[in-house]
Design an enzyme around this catalytic site. Structure first.
Site, PDB file in Angstrom:
ATOM      1  N   ASN A 175      50.808  -2.352 -27.502  1.00 19.45           N
ATOM      2  CA  ASN A 175      51.393  -3.350 -28.400  1.00 19.45           C
ATOM      3  C   ASN A 175      50.767  -4.733 -28.272  1.00 19.45           C
ATOM      4  O   ASN A 175      50.981  -5.590 -29.126  1.00 19.45           O
ATOM      5  CB  ASN A 175      52.903  -3.438 -28.180  1.00 19.45           C
ATOM      6  CG  ASN A 175      53.616  -2.330 -28.934  1.00 19.45           C
ATOM      7  OD1 ASN A 175      53.371  -2.117 -30.119  1.00 19.45           O
ATOM      8  ND2 ASN A 175      54.489  -1.595 -28.231  1.00 19.45           N
TER       9      ASN A 175
ATOM     10  N   ALA B 236      44.263  -3.377 -25.850  1.00 14.62           N
ATOM     11  CA  ALA B 236      43.682  -2.036 -25.850  1.00 14.62           C
ATOM     12  C   ALA B 236      43.156  -1.770 -24.435  1.00 14.62           C
ATOM     13  O   ALA B 236      42.561  -2.655 -23.815  1.00 14.62           O
ATOM     14  CB  ALA B 236      42.558  -1.949 -26.864  1.00 14.62           C
TER      15      ALA B 236
ATOM     16  N   TYR C 116      60.183  15.897 -28.102  1.00 13.21           N
ATOM     17  CA  TYR C 116      61.050  15.582 -29.243  1.00 13.21           C
ATOM     18  C   TYR C 116      60.345  14.662 -30.233  1.00 13.21           C
ATOM     19  O   TYR C 116      59.424  13.934 -29.874  1.00 13.21           O
ATOM     20  CB  TYR C 116      62.369  14.965 -28.755  1.00 13.21           C
ATOM     21  CG  TYR C 116      62.213  13.655 -28.023  1.00 13.21           C
ATOM     22  CD1 TYR C 116      62.086  13.619 -26.636  1.00 13.21           C
ATOM     23  CD2 TYR C 116      62.203  12.440 -28.702  1.00 13.21           C
ATOM     24  CE1 TYR C 116      61.942  12.425 -25.958  1.00 13.21           C
ATOM     25  CE2 TYR C 116      62.067  11.232 -28.028  1.00 13.21           C
ATOM     26  CZ  TYR C 116      61.931  11.234 -26.662  1.00 13.21           C
ATOM     27  OH  TYR C 116      61.793  10.054 -26.001  1.00 13.21           O
TER      28      TYR C 116
ATOM     29  N   GLY D  28      57.166   8.576 -27.665  1.00 17.40           N
ATOM     30  CA  GLY D  28      55.954   7.739 -27.670  1.00 17.40           C
ATOM     31  C   GLY D  28      54.703   8.563 -27.372  1.00 17.40           C
ATOM     32  O   GLY D  28      54.693   9.370 -26.443  1.00 17.40           O
TER      33      GLY D  28
ATOM     34  N   ASP E  60      51.869   7.625 -26.159  1.00 22.60           N
ATOM     35  CA  ASP E  60      51.283   7.308 -24.851  1.00 22.60           C
ATOM     36  C   ASP E  60      52.044   8.031 -23.734  1.00 22.60           C
ATOM     37  O   ASP E  60      51.453   8.502 -22.762  1.00 22.60           O
ATOM     38  CB  ASP E  60      51.254   5.791 -24.615  1.00 22.60           C
ATOM     39  CG  ASP E  60      52.588   5.125 -24.889  1.00 22.60           C
ATOM     40  OD1 ASP E  60      53.482   5.751 -25.516  1.00 22.60           O
ATOM     41  OD2 ASP E  60      52.757   3.951 -24.485  1.00 22.60           O
TER      42      ASP E  60
ATOM     43  N   ASP F 257      56.056   6.576 -15.387  1.00 23.11           N
ATOM     44  CA  ASP F 257      55.207   5.515 -15.943  1.00 23.11           C
ATOM     45  C   ASP F 257      56.003   4.208 -15.851  1.00 23.11           C
ATOM     46  O   ASP F 257      56.951   3.985 -16.598  1.00 23.11           O
ATOM     47  CB  ASP F 257      54.858   5.853 -17.403  1.00 23.11           C
ATOM     48  CG  ASP F 257      53.817   4.889 -17.972  1.00 23.11           C
ATOM     49  OD1 ASP F 257      53.599   3.821 -17.373  1.00 23.11           O
ATOM     50  OD2 ASP F 257      53.239   5.203 -19.028  1.00 23.11           O
TER      51      ASP F 257
END
Lengths: 210, 210
Positions: B10, B13, B70, B74, B76, B91
């Protein structure tokens, strides 16, 4: 005991009288009880001087002693630990404290952000994680969603896992505070009572012979 | 694999090239790599259109599939779960996700506020609970203080207790994210790697034959 017991917090006073609990503003407390004997504890330092001016009002803090407790431990937290003897005590309010008493000695404990504070944290991380209140969740099943159910699970499950971990002895679990009833519902045989602080105060008053 | 792998978050990169990870601004990414083939994932919806205009840049999201996952999970988070096979994946970034994979199937997982977010929560409850960073704590000993040590314990211990509870099988534990190394230090045999997301991406690229 016929004298009111009063737990004076940072915003309100909680008063126990004839088996009932009343929430009073400071003004209400002063207006209604200035001519009566009361026993109190107080965590609001700015009120201490004023409270001590009334000779009918007795601060029981000097009579509270828990073996193994530490200097600076909140007096309201301490008095709850005197209420029922050995056990795990969870006070789930604006913060959540989890404490352990074995053979009347304090073993230590932790402080967590309260449920409401956790809900706010999620919302601040991402609008996707914003919820307004907790769902009842099934802790036996890891969630698979981004929903209110998952956030609720994330708030409750680590607390329950921690309590189970520090309670290998199977001590009784006592819960109080605004979210105490909710939290107690996730732990088998946990007991919720909103009067733990007054039970502890009652013991202190009886033992000190005030 | 000689093409760069890029995890577009967000704000930045994260680019993996020749065994090294680089953090780039969006501008840097566009300036330095617009004439090169890259494989990417992207959680920033506002960039999607722009990214898709470069025919050398390949979004691998359509090739990512985890049994039992699901809708809305996300990308990532998913790709990390493809990195090492069965295990518990933690994470620990601005939020902390804890997920479980057994026999290549997603079993579910939780989302917690990240360490920094928890630190802010404490500070908002009371100035007494304000700390700037975490202490290293001894989880074997319940704290008896209001200090940084106690707050640190309160942040770490419930996470560890929860991971232990959902890992009765003794699965390997993999940690990544900004606080992943710190968290991994509290769990015996937990493995920290900041490259899990790229390991997962690498597998996806190899399998899809892009």
């Amino acid at each position: 005991m016929h004298e009111p017991l009063v737990d004076i917090g940072n915003r309100y006073a909680h008063l126990y009288l004839d088996g009932k609990v009343f929430d009073l503003s400071y003004d209400e407390l002063f207006a209604q009880f200035s001519h009566r004997k009361i026993f109190y504890i107080c965590v609001n330092n700015s009120l201490r001087d004023l409270l001590s001016q009334n000779s009918l009002w007795i601060d029981i803090e000097p009579f509270i002693e828990i073996k193994g407790s530490y200097r600076g431990m909140g007096i309201d937290r301490q008095v709850v630990l005197l209420s029922r003897g050995d056990g795990i005590y969870i006070d789930a309010g604006s913060a959540i404290t989890i404490d352990k008493i074995v053979e009347d000695e304090y073993q230590g404990g932790i402080i967590l952000p309260g449920v409401w504070s956790m809900i706010k944290s999620y919302a601040q991380i991402s609008p996707i994680l914003e919820i307004e209140s907790l769902d009842r969740v099934d802790l036996c099943k890891l969630p698979k969603s981004n929903t209110r159910n998952t956030i609720s699970y994330g708030i409750i499950a680590p607390i329950v896992a921690f309590v189970e971990k520090i309670n290998s002895e199977g001590l009784p679990i006592y819960c109080c505070g605004g979210d105490g009833e909710r939290v107690s519902g996730y732990m088998q045989s946990a007991i919720y009572s909103k009067e733990l602080v007054f039970e502890g105060m009652n013991k202190v008053v009886k033992e000190c012979g005030c």
